[in-house]
Design a protein around this motif. Structure first.
Motif, mmCIF file in Angstrom:
data_model
loop_
_atom_site.group_PDB
_atom_site.id
_atom_site.type_symbol
_atom_site.label_atom_id
_atom_site.label_comp_id
_atom_site.label_asym_id
_atom_site.label_seq_id
_atom_site.Cartn_x
_atom_site.Cartn_y
_atom_site.Cartn_z
ATOM 1 N N SER A 42 0.850 -1.175 0.000
ATOM 2 C CA SER A 42 0.000 0.000 0.000
ATOM 3 C C SER A 42 0.893 1.234 0.000
ATOM 4 N N TYR A 43 0.571 2.182 -0.878
ATOM 5 C CA TYR A 43 1.364 3.402 -1.001
ATOM 6 C C TYR A 43 0.479 4.634 -0.853
ATOM 7 N N LEU A 44 0.990 5.609 -0.144
ATOM 8 C CA LEU A 44 0.337 6.913 -0.041
ATOM 9 C C LEU A 44 0.686 7.737 -1.270
ATOM 10 N N PRO A 45 -0.071 8.776 -1.557
ATOM 11 C CA PRO A 45 0.261 9.625 -2.704
ATOM 12 C C PRO A 45 1.682 10.181 -2.646
ATOM 13 N N THR A 46 2.148 10.506 -1.462
ATOM 14 C CA THR A 46 3.490 11.085 -1.329
ATOM 15 C C THR A 46 4.601 10.073 -1.601
ATOM 16 N N ASN A 47 4.281 8.778 -1.663
ATOM 17 C CA ASN A 47 5.266 7.737 -1.975
ATOM 18 C C ASN A 47 5.532 7.616 -3.473
ATOM 19 N N ILE A 48 4.713 8.261 -4.297
ATOM 20 C CA ILE A 48 4.886 8.176 -5.749
ATOM 21 C C ILE A 48 5.983 9.144 -6.162
ATOM 22 N N VAL A 49 7.001 8.612 -6.857
ATOM 23 C CA VAL A 49 8.136 9.421 -7.281
ATOM 24 C C VAL A 49 7.984 9.846 -8.736
ATOM 25 N N ARG A 50 7.631 8.893 -9.600
ATOM 26 C CA ARG A 50 7.510 9.187 -11.032
ATOM 27 C C ARG A 50 6.344 8.406 -11.624
ATOM 28 N N VAL A 51 5.747 8.998 -12.663
ATOM 29 C CA VAL A 51 4.674 8.353 -13.417
ATOM 30 C C VAL A 51 4.912 8.642 -14.889
ATOM 31 N N LYS A 52 4.808 7.614 -15.706
ATOM 32 C CA LYS A 52 4.986 7.764 -17.150
ATOM 33 C C LYS A 52 3.802 7.131 -17.858
ATOM 34 N N GLU A 53 3.140 7.900 -18.712
ATOM 35 C CA GLU A 53 2.064 7.332 -19.526
ATOM 36 C C GLU A 53 2.708 6.505 -20.629
ATOM 37 N N LEU A 54 2.414 5.213 -20.641
ATOM 38 C CA LEU A 54 3.038 4.303 -21.595
ATOM 39 C C LEU A 54 2.169 4.010 -22.803
ATOM 40 N N VAL A 82 -27.775 2.362 -36.351
ATOM 41 C CA VAL A 82 -26.453 2.652 -36.917
ATOM 42 C C VAL A 82 -25.613 3.447 -35.918
ATOM 43 N N ALA A 83 -26.215 4.456 -35.307
ATOM 44 C CA ALA A 83 -25.479 5.270 -34.332
ATOM 45 C C ALA A 83 -25.051 4.419 -33.142
ATOM 46 N N GLY A 84 -25.921 3.550 -32.661
ATOM 47 C CA GLY A 84 -25.578 2.683 -31.536
ATOM 48 C C GLY A 84 -24.454 1.727 -31.871
ATOM 49 N N ALA A 85 -24.484 1.162 -33.085
ATOM 50 C CA ALA A 85 -23.439 0.220 -33.497
ATOM 51 C C ALA A 85 -22.088 0.925 -33.625
ATOM 52 N N VAL A 86 -22.102 2.151 -34.103
ATOM 53 C CA VAL A 86 -20.851 2.878 -34.310
ATOM 54 C C VAL A 86 -20.250 3.344 -32.983
ATOM 55 N N THR A 87 -21.087 3.831 -32.071
ATOM 56 C CA THR A 87 -20.565 4.400 -30.835
ATOM 57 C C THR A 87 -20.545 3.427 -29.669
ATOM 58 N N GLY A 88 -21.355 2.404 -29.696
ATOM 59 C CA GLY A 88 -21.452 1.475 -28.570
ATOM 60 C C GLY A 88 -20.273 0.526 -28.501
ATOM 61 N N GLY A 89 -19.971 0.069 -27.308
ATOM 62 C CA GLY A 89 -18.932 -0.926 -27.125
ATOM 63 C C GLY A 89 -17.510 -0.414 -27.233
ATOM 64 N N ARG A 90 -17.335 0.890 -27.249
ATOM 65 C CA ARG A 90 -15.983 1.448 -27.340
ATOM 66 C C ARG A 90 -15.566 2.011 -25.997
ATOM 67 N N SER A 91 -14.351 1.729 -25.640
ATOM 68 C CA SER A 91 -13.790 2.287 -24.411
ATOM 69 C C SER A 91 -12.292 2.461 -24.600
ATOM 70 N N ARG A 92 -11.655 2.999 -23.583
ATOM 71 C CA ARG A 92 -10.210 3.228 -23.644
ATOM 72 C C ARG A 92 -9.537 2.512 -22.498
ATOM 73 N N ALA A 93 -8.318 2.112 -22.730
ATOM 74 C CA ALA A 93 -7.463 1.581 -21.671
ATOM 75 C C ALA A 93 -6.204 2.435 -21.651
ATOM 76 N N GLU A 94 -5.765 2.797 -20.465
ATOM 77 C CA GLU A 94 -4.552 3.598 -20.314
ATOM 78 C C GLU A 94 -3.541 2.810 -19.501
ATOM 79 N N THR A 95 -2.284 2.865 -19.942
ATOM 80 C CA THR A 95 -1.212 2.132 -19.271
ATOM 81 C C THR A 95 -0.189 3.138 -18.731
ATOM 82 N N TYR A 96 0.184 2.924 -17.462
ATOM 83 C CA TYR A 96 1.121 3.828 -16.802
ATOM 84 C C TYR A 96 2.236 3.043 -16.132
ATOM 85 N N GLY A 97 3.427 3.619 -16.129
ATOM 86 C CA GLY A 97 4.540 3.110 -15.334
ATOM 87 C C GLY A 97 4.616 3.951 -14.071
ATOM 88 N N LEU A 98 4.715 3.296 -12.927
ATOM 89 C CA LEU A 98 4.769 3.982 -11.639
ATOM 90 C C LEU A 98 6.061 3.617 -10.924
#
Length: 135
Positions: A42-54, A82-98
């Motif tokens: 378990s880490y507190l916010p102050t324990n984070i030294v660096r973060v890189k969006e990968l 048509v609008a539902g098929a085009v926009t539905g089911g899409r999401s994002r994943a973000e990867t970070y190095g901590l």
């Protein structure tokens, strides 16, 4: 929960935040990160030294797109389907190095980037100037 995909930890990590507030996600509400199951840490916010969006990746789920198309068709006919098929089911994943102050590192992937606790983490990282250092 985010998936831990590399580094000194295995399993999942949870971004903790105080979610009982008004005014949208803010960095001051970020409470830390928990890793588990092994090794548990378990880490507190102050324990984070660096973060890189990968990386940022778009994810398409055909099942969710089909459900959105059906819902759109029921509500708005052919145009809604048509609008539902085009926009539905899409999401994002973000990867970070901590990196933490004890020298441990983790690579985490969050598939639910709209989750309030994750947004508080991102705001904290931006406010503290921890983002975009070489990793």
């Amino acid at each position: 929960m985010a998936q831990v995909i590399g580094g000194d930890f295995r399993g999942v990590c949870a971004f903790k935040a105080n979610t009982y507030w008004m005014g949208g996600p803010q960095g001051k509400h970020f409470l830390g990160i928990d890793f588990g199951p092994e090794p548990r840490a378990s880490y507190l916010p102050t324990n984070i030294v660096r973060v890189k969006e990968l990386g940022v990746r778009s994810i398409t789920n055909p099942g969710e797109a089909g459900a959105a198309a059906l819902g759109g068709a029921m509500a708005f006919g052919l145009v809604g389907a048509v609008a539902g098929a085009v926009t539905g089911g899409r999401s994002r994943a973000e990867t970070y190095g901590l990196e933490f102050d004890d020298g441990k590192k983790a690579v985490v992937r969050e598939d639910n980037v709209g989750w309030t606790n994750f947004l508080c983490f991102k705001r904290y990282v931006e406010e503290q100037g921890l983002l975009d250092f070489d990793f």
